[in-house]
Design a protein around this motif. Structure first.
Motif, mmCIF file in Angstrom:
data_model
loop_
_atom_site.group_PDB
_atom_site.id
_atom_site.type_symbol
_atom_site.label_atom_id
_atom_site.label_comp_id
_atom_site.label_asym_id
_atom_site.label_seq_id
_atom_site.Cartn_x
_atom_site.Cartn_y
_atom_site.Cartn_z
ATOM 1 N N PHE A 144 9.862 11.570 2.520
ATOM 2 C CA PHE A 144 8.611 11.983 3.162
ATOM 3 C C PHE A 144 8.073 10.894 4.072
ATOM 4 C CE2 PHE A 144 8.525 15.140 -0.284
ATOM 5 C CZ PHE A 144 8.267 16.267 0.472
ATOM 6 N N ALA A 145 8.098 9.665 3.591
ATOM 7 C CA ALA A 145 7.598 8.549 4.401
ATOM 8 C C ALA A 145 8.380 8.412 5.706
ATOM 9 C CB ALA A 145 7.664 7.256 3.592
ATOM 10 N N GLU A 146 9.693 8.665 5.652
ATOM 11 C CA GLU A 146 10.541 8.560 6.841
ATOM 12 C C GLU A 146 10.342 9.724 7.810
ATOM 13 O OE1 GLU A 146 14.610 8.387 5.523
ATOM 14 O OE2 GLU A 146 14.131 6.798 4.091
ATOM 15 N N CYS A 147 10.072 10.903 7.291
ATOM 16 C CA CYS A 147 10.108 12.118 8.115
ATOM 17 C C CYS A 147 8.760 12.587 8.665
ATOM 18 C CB CYS A 147 10.726 13.273 7.315
ATOM 19 S SG CYS A 147 12.482 13.030 6.984
ATOM 20 N N ILE A 148 7.663 12.123 8.077
ATOM 21 C CA ILE A 148 6.358 12.647 8.499
ATOM 22 C C ILE A 148 5.433 11.508 8.926
ATOM 23 C CG2 ILE A 148 4.395 14.109 7.898
ATOM 24 C CD1 ILE A 148 6.096 15.375 5.704
ATOM 25 N N PRO A 149 5.371 11.214 10.205
ATOM 26 C CA PRO A 149 4.445 10.180 10.679
ATOM 27 C C PRO A 149 3.012 10.721 10.767
ATOM 28 C CG PRO A 149 5.611 11.129 12.536
ATOM 29 C CD PRO A 149 6.191 11.761 11.293
ATOM 30 N N ILE A 150 2.069 9.821 10.722
ATOM 31 C CA ILE A 150 0.667 10.173 10.968
ATOM 32 C C ILE A 150 0.332 9.662 12.358
ATOM 33 C CG2 ILE A 150 -1.726 9.763 10.287
ATOM 34 C CD1 ILE A 150 -0.680 9.496 7.400
ATOM 35 N N LYS A 151 -0.214 10.547 13.171
ATOM 36 C CA LYS A 151 -0.546 10.176 14.546
ATOM 37 C C LYS A 151 -2.019 10.460 14.816
ATOM 38 C CE LYS A 151 4.100 11.113 16.301
ATOM 39 N NZ LYS A 151 4.907 11.849 17.268
ATOM 40 N N THR A 152 -2.573 9.718 15.763
ATOM 41 C CA THR A 152 -3.963 9.940 16.161
ATOM 42 C C THR A 152 -3.990 10.657 17.509
ATOM 43 O OG1 THR A 152 -4.091 7.759 17.187
ATOM 44 C CG2 THR A 152 -4.835 7.932 14.909
ATOM 45 N N PHE A 153 -4.977 11.512 17.660
ATOM 46 C CA PHE A 153 -5.175 12.273 18.888
ATOM 47 C C PHE A 153 -6.650 12.197 19.253
ATOM 48 C CE2 PHE A 153 -1.559 14.047 16.656
ATOM 49 C CZ PHE A 153 -0.620 14.234 17.652
ATOM 50 N N LYS A 154 -6.919 12.228 20.533
ATOM 51 C CA LYS A 154 -8.292 12.145 21.024
ATOM 52 C C LYS A 154 -8.888 13.544 21.178
ATOM 53 C CE LYS A 154 -8.721 7.716 21.770
ATOM 54 N NZ LYS A 154 -9.486 7.013 20.758
ATOM 55 N N LYS A 155 -10.203 13.603 21.096
ATOM 56 C CA LYS A 155 -10.926 14.842 21.362
ATOM 57 C C LYS A 155 -10.483 15.352 22.735
ATOM 58 C CE LYS A 155 -15.617 16.536 22.031
ATOM 59 N NZ LYS A 155 -17.052 16.194 21.948
ATOM 60 N N GLY A 156 -10.128 16.623 22.810
ATOM 61 C CA GLY A 156 -9.685 17.222 24.073
ATOM 62 C C GLY A 156 -8.177 17.248 24.238
ATOM 63 N N ASP A 157 -7.442 16.487 23.428
ATOM 64 C CA ASP A 157 -5.970 16.503 23.515
ATOM 65 C C ASP A 157 -5.448 17.882 23.129
ATOM 66 O OD1 ASP A 157 -5.876 13.843 24.244
ATOM 67 O OD2 ASP A 157 -5.052 13.123 22.336
ATOM 68 N N GLU B 239 12.675 10.725 -3.097
ATOM 69 C CA GLU B 239 11.948 11.809 -2.416
ATOM 70 C C GLU B 239 10.749 11.252 -1.658
ATOM 71 O OE1 GLU B 239 12.976 15.433 -5.550
ATOM 72 O OE2 GLU B 239 11.246 14.138 -5.911
ATOM 73 N N ALA B 240 10.046 10.303 -2.268
ATOM 74 C CA ALA B 240 8.904 9.674 -1.594
ATOM 75 C C ALA B 240 9.356 8.992 -0.302
ATOM 76 C CB ALA B 240 8.231 8.673 -2.529
ATOM 77 N N SER B 241 10.492 8.339 -0.344
ATOM 78 C CA SER B 241 11.040 7.691 0.855
ATOM 79 C C SER B 241 11.359 8.710 1.937
ATOM 80 C CB SER B 241 12.309 6.915 0.524
ATOM 81 O OG SER B 241 12.010 5.815 -0.283
ATOM 82 N N MET C 137 0.837 -1.191 0.000
ATOM 83 C CA MET C 137 0.000 0.000 0.000
ATOM 84 C C MET C 137 0.882 1.256 0.000
ATOM 85 S SD MET C 137 -2.819 1.053 2.837
ATOM 86 C CE MET C 137 -2.938 2.770 3.230
ATOM 87 N N GLU C 138 0.481 2.226 -0.782
ATOM 88 C CA GLU C 138 1.246 3.465 -0.863
ATOM 89 C C GLU C 138 1.119 4.247 0.440
ATOM 90 O OE1 GLU C 138 1.800 7.212 -3.918
ATOM 91 O OE2 GLU C 138 -0.121 6.193 -3.830
ATOM 92 N N ASN C 139 2.201 4.814 0.890
ATOM 93 C CA ASN C 139 2.216 5.617 2.108
ATOM 94 C C ASN C 139 1.263 6.803 1.966
ATOM 95 O OD1 ASN C 139 3.339 8.064 3.634
ATOM 96 N ND2 ASN C 139 4.360 6.343 4.627
ATOM 97 N N GLU C 140 0.440 7.026 2.991
ATOM 98 C CA GLU C 140 -0.568 8.090 2.941
ATOM 99 C C GLU C 140 0.057 9.485 2.793
ATOM 100 O OE1 GLU C 140 -4.770 9.045 5.201
ATOM 101 O OE2 GLU C 140 -3.326 7.724 6.164
ATOM 102 N N ILE C 141 1.175 9.701 3.434
ATOM 103 C CA ILE C 141 1.860 10.997 3.326
ATOM 104 C C ILE C 141 2.378 11.200 1.905
ATOM 105 C CG2 ILE C 141 3.979 12.210 3.996
ATOM 106 C CD1 ILE C 141 1.629 12.548 5.909
ATOM 107 N N VAL C 142 2.954 10.161 1.333
ATOM 108 C CA VAL C 142 3.475 10.243 -0.035
ATOM 109 C C VAL C 142 2.320 10.557 -0.997
ATOM 110 C CG1 VAL C 142 4.569 8.944 -1.901
ATOM 111 C CG2 VAL C 142 5.446 8.765 0.450
ATOM 112 N N LYS C 143 1.207 9.896 -0.790
ATOM 113 C CA LYS C 143 0.026 10.132 -1.632
ATOM 114 C C LYS C 143 -0.430 11.584 -1.506
ATOM 115 C CE LYS C 143 -4.372 7.860 -2.511
ATOM 116 N NZ LYS C 143 -5.309 6.853 -2.017
#
Length: 191
Positions: free
Chosen positions: A23-36, A19-21, A1-7
């Motif tokens: 971005f994939a290495e440097c920008i993680p996707i994180k989840t946060f909860k309401k109120g964080d 270049e795609a690599s 699956m293609e990396n979401e950030i690269v997409k």
């Protein structure tokens, strides 16, 4: 699956595999909860964000009262530029109004990306210039309009916020008390 950030970045830049690599290495996707809280007053901002899903608000505390100045939703960038660039304490807060999925870019990784993918710096500059122009227009419109006009503008341009954000946050964003917002809404529904 293609990396979401690269997409995501590929919507704006044509990327080589290298270049795609980066971005994939440097920008993680994180989840946060309401109120964080992503940032609190007094903290030095080390991260900027891009909203993939969710809603984040920016607010200040003035004389013990929260004053909302912005909401960030899908496909919008979030940064405390003064704090992020100058390494100074922030004078505001970023809070998740909903559960969020955010691309997170810290300052050091951003500098690394600028070196590894020089065209990314140009994209960031153009994006910042566009955001700055929009902010100037929004501020001018806010200053020169009445609370009722601000609410009508919100209905026309950001009606999704009515379903996503508590009324007291919307009232603060419009520069009125919640009771005043209720009266404005009543008046407009009678018309």
């Amino acid at each position: 699956m293609e990396n979401e950030i690269v997409k995501l970045i590929s919507r704006y830049l044509e990327l080589t595999n290298e270049e795609a690599s980066a971005f994939a290495e440097c920008i993680p996707i994180k989840t946060f909860k309401k109120g964080d809280l992503l940032l609190s007053e007094g903290q030095v901002s080390r991260d900027s964000y891009f909203v993939i899903e969710g809603c984040v608000r920016k607010y200040y505390i003035i004389e013990g009262e929260e004053r909302t100045t912005e909401f960030y939703v899908e496909d919008e960038s979030i940064a405390s530029l003064q704090s992020y660039q100058n390494k100074t304490p922030a004078n505001h807060y970023f809070e998740c109004v909903e559960d969020c999925r955010l691309a997170v870019l810290n300052y050091e990784k951003e500098q690394e990306l600028f070196k590894r993918v020089p065209k990314y710096e140009a994209l960031c500059r153009m994006s910042m210039e566009s955001d700055f122009g929009e902010q100037q227009e929004a501020l001018a419109k806010f200053i020169t309009s009445s609370p009722e006009e601000r609410y009508k503008n919100l209905l026309e341009t950001r009606s999704d916020l009515l379903q996503r954000v508590p009324q007291y946050h919307l009232a603060s964003y419009l520069g009125v008390k919640p009771e005043s917002l209720s009266r404005i809404r009543k008046r407009l529904t009678k018309k």
